[in-house]
Scaffold this motif. Structure first.
Motif, PDB file in Angstrom:
ATOM      1  N   ASP A  49      -7.223 -42.628   5.602  1.00  9.42           N
ATOM      2  CA  ASP A  49      -6.094 -41.500   4.830  1.00  9.42           C
ATOM      3  C   ASP A  49      -6.102 -42.852   3.069  1.00  9.42           C
ATOM      4  OD1 ASP A  49      -4.963 -40.350   2.832  1.00  9.42           O
ATOM      5  OD2 ASP A  49      -3.118 -39.960   3.794  1.00  9.42           O
ATOM      6  N   VAL A  50      -7.169 -42.853   2.482  1.00  7.00           N
ATOM      7  CA  VAL A  50      -7.707 -43.914   1.757  1.00  7.00           C
ATOM      8  C   VAL A  50      -8.524 -43.509   0.691  1.00  7.00           C
ATOM      9  CG1 VAL A  50      -9.162 -45.548   2.741  1.00  7.00           C
ATOM     10  CG2 VAL A  50      -7.012 -46.180   1.159  1.00  7.00           C
ATOM     11  N   GLU A  51      -8.458 -43.936  -0.764  1.00  4.50           N
ATOM     12  CA  GLU A  51      -9.701 -43.776  -1.322  1.00  4.50           C
ATOM     13  C   GLU A  51     -10.630 -45.185  -1.534  1.00  4.50           C
ATOM     14  OE1 GLU A  51     -10.832 -43.423  -5.845  1.00  4.50           O
ATOM     15  OE2 GLU A  51      -8.431 -43.612  -5.211  1.00  4.50           O
ATOM     16  N   VAL A  52     -11.699 -44.654  -1.657  1.00  4.82           N
ATOM     17  CA  VAL A  52     -12.472 -45.737  -1.197  1.00  4.82           C
ATOM     18  C   VAL A  52     -14.148 -45.717  -2.499  1.00  4.82           C
ATOM     19  CG1 VAL A  52     -14.197 -47.019  -0.145  1.00  4.82           C
ATOM     20  CG2 VAL A  52     -12.548 -46.226   1.067  1.00  4.82           C
ATOM     21  N   GLU A  53     -13.752 -47.005  -3.211  1.00  2.00           N
ATOM     22  CA  GLU A  53     -15.176 -47.022  -4.243  1.00  2.00           C
ATOM     23  C   GLU A  53     -16.298 -47.812  -3.402  1.00  2.00           C
ATOM     24  OE1 GLU A  53     -13.943 -46.686  -8.376  1.00  2.00           O
ATOM     25  OE2 GLU A  53     -11.345 -46.562  -7.450  1.00  2.00           O
ATOM     26  N   THR A  54     -17.753 -47.930  -3.803  1.00  2.00           N
ATOM     27  CA  THR A  54     -18.701 -48.613  -3.083  1.00  2.00           C
ATOM     28  C   THR A  54     -18.984 -49.123  -4.499  1.00  2.00           C
ATOM     29  OG1 THR A  54     -20.072 -46.566  -2.699  1.00  2.00           O
ATOM     30  CG2 THR A  54     -18.436 -47.752  -1.886  1.00  2.00           C
ATOM     31  N   ASN A  59     -22.037 -55.319  -5.349  1.00  2.00           N
ATOM     32  CA  ASN A  59     -21.819 -54.484  -4.158  1.00  2.00           C
ATOM     33  C   ASN A  59     -20.461 -54.481  -3.545  1.00  2.00           C
ATOM     34  OD1 ASN A  59     -24.163 -54.858  -3.338  1.00  2.00           O
ATOM     35  ND2 ASN A  59     -24.727 -56.894  -2.794  1.00  2.00           N
ATOM     36  N   GLY A  60     -19.527 -54.910  -4.756  1.00  2.00           N
ATOM     37  CA  GLY A  60     -18.428 -55.257  -4.066  1.00  2.00           C
ATOM     38  C   GLY A  60     -17.972 -53.404  -3.337  1.00  2.00           C
ATOM     39  N   VAL A  61     -16.581 -52.958  -2.813  1.00  2.00           N
ATOM     40  CA  VAL A  61     -15.878 -52.066  -2.473  1.00  2.00           C
ATOM     41  C   VAL A  61     -13.821 -52.674  -2.845  1.00  2.00           C
ATOM     42  CG1 VAL A  61     -15.750 -50.881  -0.852  1.00  2.00           C
ATOM     43  CG2 VAL A  61     -17.909 -52.262  -0.579  1.00  2.00           C
ATOM     44  N   LYS A  62     -13.239 -50.844  -3.387  1.00  2.00           N
ATOM     45  CA  LYS A  62     -12.197 -51.289  -3.873  1.00  2.00           C
ATOM     46  C   LYS A  62     -11.596 -50.538  -3.401  1.00  2.00           C
ATOM     47  CE  LYS A  62      -9.190 -50.050  -7.889  1.00  2.00           C
ATOM     48  NZ  LYS A  62      -9.290 -48.875  -9.069  1.00  2.00           N
ATOM     49  N   VAL A  63     -10.696 -50.373  -2.269  1.00  2.00           N
ATOM     50  CA  VAL A  63      -9.289 -49.091  -1.499  1.00  2.00           C
ATOM     51  C   VAL A  63      -8.697 -49.665  -1.577  1.00  2.00           C
ATOM     52  CG1 VAL A  63      -9.224 -49.462   0.940  1.00  2.00           C
ATOM     53  CG2 VAL A  63     -11.232 -50.437   0.391  1.00  2.00           C
TER      54      VAL A  63
END
Length: 396
Positions: A49-54, A59-63
């Motif tokens: 239950d979280v928002e993920v941006e790739t 190549n970074g990932v934001k959660v």
């Protein structure tokens, strides 16, 4: 109590942290090439239950963990790139990618952060504010992933940033911190000295660039001893002098490469100016032609004093059973692109002791390894600081 729940759950998941670290260690990827690692990280959060941006800044990932309750926004950062080093550890989970190795501990950073983030997601209904997890690529290679992720909006809406680094040269069980200037800024240069080749028996008919290069090596060492204030800290290292040839032949040109470190951006600028001045002087003195490429990259890492003291106090007050002490340490000679976050927002970067039993090898060494007990210590330390920050210093 929310802190106790977090600590207990992290302890229960310690074995998974180690498994993740070993998987990442076996499958390292170089800076700006970490596509499979980024995919692995993103897949970890699937069905959570979280928002993920790739693809953030590359190549970074934001959660983004939104608790649903007003409060501050805290970012937690961990890096995940490896180094171009042939591993010599003989570990059962040694690198399967020949010539690439997690020789700095970024596998450990990602492992502890994944489990910490997962647990914060599980407990988010009991928290306040918002937590942004920054899974950063390309810390090792300038221009670094931090700048690109910042340009891509990773810090939008964020109030402060926390980070940590496992340290093989620091005793396992210790958590260390430093306010203000904490890690050096960095620059590097490449100098091509062009002379004229000839026969070794007749140097008067040639113009030897090796002699000019040797003088340059000696001269740049006077920058720290004679051009810097004695209370300033700086280092100039010539790491490569490519003058290989035949014993009786004078070469046409040589190439030198060097590393610059300074505990202050103004000091770094002074060193850069002096290197350029010395290069020009070598040209005039020896009649050679120099081509100097100078790159000023990572700034000095500045830890916000108030936030850093708050982080240290939170970890001390948590009374973690596996933490033997929380200590103030001296500034660290290496550089870190976490420094870019510190230039944007009040931030704090701490150190987690990770010295293994037996022989200790420094970071970036082919036999580098860590004590895996440091993973849980890192997760609980950053977790303690995050809980204290969100629950006791939140906006209403």
């Amino acid at each position: 109590m929310i802190l106790g729940k977090l600590m207990d759950r992290l302890k229960d998941k310690e074995e998974r942290m180690v498994e993740i670290r070993r998987h990442l260690h076996e499958n390292p990827e170089l800076s700006f090439q970490e596509t499979e690692t980024a995919k692995y990280i993103a897949e970890f959060y699937e069905e959570k239950d979280v928002e993920v941006e790739t693809g953030v800044g590359g190549n970074g990932v934001k959660v983004t963990i939104d608790t649903g309750t007003p409060g501050k926004t805290l970012a937690l950062r961990a890096d995940f790139d490896a180094l171009p080093i042939l591993e010599e550890t003989d570990l059962p989970f040694a690198s399967k990618n020949e010539g690439v190795m997690h020789a700095c501990g970024h596998d450990a950073h990602t492992a502890y952060m994944l489990i910490l983030a997962e647990t914060l997601i599980e407990l988010k209904d009991e928290l306040k504010g918002t937590i942004v997890i920054i899974h950063q690529h390309a810390e090792e290679l300038p221009p670094g992933g931090a700048q690109r992720m910042i340009a891509d909006g990773i810090l939008d809406g964020v109030d402060n940033v926390l980070g940590a680094h496992v340290m093989s040269n620091m005793e396992t069980g210790k958590v260390l911190y430093r306010e203000k200037e904490s890690m050096t800024g960095r620059g590097f240069f490449k100098l091509t000295i062009k002379g004229s080749g000839g026969h070794g028996s007749s140097p008067h008919l040639a113009n030897d660039p090796i002699v000019a290069g040797a003088h340059f090596v000696s001269e740049v060492q006077t920058i720290v001893s004679r051009r810097l204030n004695p209370f300033e800290a700086g280092v100039v290292t010539i790491g490569s002098f490519d003058g290989k040839g035949v014993f009786n032949v004078i070469k046409d040109q040589v190439v030198l490469e060097g590393d610059v470190r300074a505990m202050g951006d103004d000091t770094k600028k002074t060193i850069e100016k002096e290197i350029k001045r010395i290069s020009s002087g070598i040209e005039a003195t020896f009649g050679v032609t120099n081509v100097l490429e100078y790159k000023d990259d990572y700034p000095t890492l500045y830890n916000d004093p108030e936030l850093t003291r708050q982080v240290a106090k939170a970890i001390k007050d948590a009374n973690l059973s596996n933490v033997t002490s929380v200590e103030r340490c001296e500034p660290q000679p290496p550089s870190e692109d976490f420094a870019y976050y510190t230039k944007e927002l009040p931030s704090s970067f701490i150190y987690i002791g990770a010295a293994p039993e037996g022989q200790i090898y420094p970071h970036h060494h082919p036999k580098f390894d860590i004590n895996e007990d440091s993973l849980l210590i890192a997760a609980q330390s950053i977790g303690s600081a995050a809980i204290d920050y969100l629950m006791n210093d939140s906006k209403e």
